[in-house]
Design a protein around this motif. Structure first.
Motif, mmCIF file in Angstrom:
data_model
loop_
_atom_site.group_PDB
_atom_site.id
_atom_site.type_symbol
_atom_site.label_atom_id
_atom_site.label_comp_id
_atom_site.label_asym_id
_atom_site.label_seq_id
_atom_site.Cartn_x
_atom_site.Cartn_y
_atom_site.Cartn_z
ATOM 1 N N SER A 283 0.833 -1.203 0.000
ATOM 2 C CA SER A 283 0.000 0.000 0.000
ATOM 3 C C SER A 283 0.868 1.253 0.000
ATOM 4 O O SER A 283 2.012 1.237 0.458
ATOM 5 C CB SER A 283 -0.895 -0.005 1.246
ATOM 6 N N LEU A 284 0.294 2.356 -0.495
ATOM 7 C CA LEU A 284 0.996 3.642 -0.509
ATOM 8 C C LEU A 284 1.220 4.206 0.878
ATOM 9 O O LEU A 284 2.134 5.000 1.088
ATOM 10 C CB LEU A 284 0.189 4.664 -1.319
ATOM 11 N N SER A 285 0.381 3.818 1.821
ATOM 12 C CA SER A 285 0.506 4.384 3.167
ATOM 13 C C SER A 285 -0.009 3.399 4.200
ATOM 14 O O SER A 285 -1.000 2.697 3.967
ATOM 15 C CB SER A 285 -0.277 5.693 3.278
ATOM 16 N N GLY A 286 0.663 3.378 5.355
ATOM 17 C CA GLY A 286 0.188 2.571 6.454
ATOM 18 C C GLY A 286 -0.495 3.413 7.509
ATOM 19 O O GLY A 286 -1.485 2.998 8.103
ATOM 20 N N GLU A 287 0.018 4.632 7.741
ATOM 21 C CA GLU A 287 -0.562 5.463 8.805
ATOM 22 C C GLU A 287 -0.294 6.948 8.639
ATOM 23 O O GLU A 287 -0.886 7.755 9.340
ATOM 24 C CB GLU A 287 -0.039 5.007 10.164
ATOM 25 N N HIS A 288 0.584 7.346 7.720
ATOM 26 C CA HIS A 288 0.889 8.768 7.570
ATOM 27 C C HIS A 288 -0.080 9.470 6.627
ATOM 28 O O HIS A 288 -0.104 10.688 6.571
ATOM 29 C CB HIS A 288 2.317 8.964 7.053
ATOM 30 N N GLY A 289 -0.839 8.706 5.862
ATOM 31 C CA GLY A 289 -1.820 9.291 4.971
ATOM 32 C C GLY A 289 -1.279 9.614 3.587
ATOM 33 O O GLY A 289 -0.079 9.533 3.313
#
Length: 483
Positions: free
Chosen positions: A410-416
């Motif tokens: 995925s492009l992001s896990g938690e930073h958005g």
């Protein structure tokens, strides 16, 4: 610039003492933690209550003013960057812990309460709040909700969405609604889940009820060195394959270790190529049995040093080094970009090898510190803007995020996604997916006033880069215009 009627409406909404219009003071709000993207707002309002927020949003809606909600400004994707000629609604004065309920294990909070302060308030009752981003001392629960933040302990305990029960939300037209329930039973469509992680594009969260957990009976933490990042990655896979779900498994490569050790002296080995921080918690008997298994697995993969924290102070010291890593990188590089992506655990070794190769091709160093347990990478691209390396660093950072998608992640896990990765969204989602997301957004905000230009790609957004303006190829061809 705002016209006088709009300015007066916002002053009336929150009071003149809660409005910032001085050009110098406004510069404090021109970016979040991603400093390469900057835009000075026309006005900043600082509400103190849900009603203040609602009045401010209604004023923006009447005058068709774009607005951006902002918390502590620690975001790393440009999600809180202001909009030209728009308003920032800062929630920093809404910091009240409204209630702690030790019986039902819940807390009711305003959005400006910091992540760590929730746990401090709950500690007297033997409770704590599980999500723990590295910035937990300063990041706020409102921002956690916007990005669906996780942290080191999300492998076992989940992300923000797993701990938020209900929310009071001001919608983009100023209507105040409650989403979710104060129990685990959610009736009807999960609109609470839709808003969490929507990066402030669907409304402004003003009061939150979160779930609290009991402090575990036992906590065991170890720091293990390995001869390579590949060996450390194999340990992570073997732990999960053995049915062990640690509270946390964090990996740091040599560059990150050097930076953290220079900053806080956590006792890391400066020469080791890679290190894992592994933490188990739970009932004492189960914790001890699994801890022995973890040691055996580490040794099987060539662990060169295994340090077990014997006291709470030692454990805190190990974690201080890990949580200081992002900021500590400033000690080994004048500038850096923090990226965020996810890959399957089985491809950790492959992605780290590819990142090293990409960095070498770009002539830049990349430090890696990340949540290895769930494959959530945080590569830090090191560069020197004065040496003309910024554009290469930005491109490398984007390439790394898109590599994660290529490898099944995925492009992001938690930073958005924010401003930083919006133009990469088509690498992960098809046209129908993006259209559906846009339709959901339009259902909440048909006028597109709430944090516009974030999350989803637009020709305008994708034609702009930080620093000197660079026309998009479609603009040069006369197909689109710059607004």
């Amino acid at each position: 610039m705002l016209d006088r009627a709009a300015h007066d409406a916002l002053v009336a909404a929150v009071g003149s003492e809660n409005v910032i219009s001085d050009p110098v003071q406004l510069r404090s709000y021109e970016c979040d933690g991603l400093t390469g993207f900057r835009q000075t707002p026309s006005l900043v309002v600082l509400p103190r209550s849900t009603e203040d927020v609602a009045q401010a949003v209604r004023a923006c809606h009447r005058h068709r003013l774009p607005f951006v909600a902002r918390g502590a400004g620690t975001g790393l994707s440009g999600g809180a960057m202001p909009v030209a000629d728009g308003v920032v609604i800062s929630l920093q004065r809404m910091r009240e812990i409204v209630d702690i309920d030790p019986v039902d294990r819940r807390a009711v909070l305003q959005p400006g309460v910091t992540n760590l302060d929730i746990t401090k308030a709950a500690a007297a009752h033997g409770l704590y709040y599980a999500p723990d981003p590295s910035s937990q001392q300063v990041c706020t629960i409102g921002g956690n909700i916007a990005e669906n933040s996780g942290g080191a302990h999300c492998l076992k305990y989940g992300f923000t969405t797993n701990h938020v029960l209900s929310m009071t939300v001001v919608l983009p037209d100023g209507e105040v609604v409650t989403l979710g329930e104060d129990t685990d039973e959610q009736l009807g469509p999960d609109l609470r889940g839709v808003v969490i992680g929507s990066e402030g594009t669907l409304g402004i969260v003003c009061e939150i009820t979160v779930r609290l957990l009991r402090v575990p009976e036992t906590v065991r933490t170890l720091l293990a060195d390995f001869p390579s990042v590949t060996a450390a990655g194999e340990v992570v896979s073997d732990l999960v394959a053995a049915g062990i779900i640690p509270a946390a498994v964090e990996m740091m490569d040599n560059l990150a270790i050097q930076a953290a050790e220079k900053a806080v002296g956590a006792g890391y080995t400066l020469t080791t190529p890679a290190a894992l921080v592994v933490e188990l918690d739970g009932p004492a008997s189960e914790c001890e049995r699994q801890f022995d298994q973890v040691r055996t697995i580490c040794e099987r993969h060539g662990c060169t040093r295994l340090h077990i924290a014997e006291t709470a102070a030692e454990r805190a010291k190990i974690w201080k080094g890990r949580k200081a890593a992002f900021a500590a990188v400033g000690r080994i590089s004048p500038d850096y970009i923090v990226q965020d992506g996810v890959v399957p655990r089985t491809r950790l070794a492959e992605v780290l090898s590819r990142i090293e190769e990409m960095g070498r091709d770009a002539g830049l160093r990349v430090a890696n510190v990340f949540h290895a347990g769930d494959g959530n990478l945080h590569p830090l691209v090191l560069f020197d803007e004065d040496a003309g390396e910024m554009e290469r660093a930005e491109q490398l950072s984007t390439d790394i995020a898109e590599l994660c998608v290529e490898l099944g992640g995925s492009l992001s896990g938690e930073h958005g996604i924010g401003t930083d990765k919006a133009c990469s969204m088509p690498r992960m989602f098809g046209e129908a997916d993006l259209s559906t997301m846009d339709s959901v957004r339009a259902a909440f905000d048909p006028q597109r006033l709430c944090n516009p230009g974030k999350l989803l790609p637009t020709p305008r957004l994708c034609g702009e880069k930080p620093g000197r303006y660079r026309p998009h190829p479609l603009e040069e061809a006369g197909v689109i215009e710059r607004l």
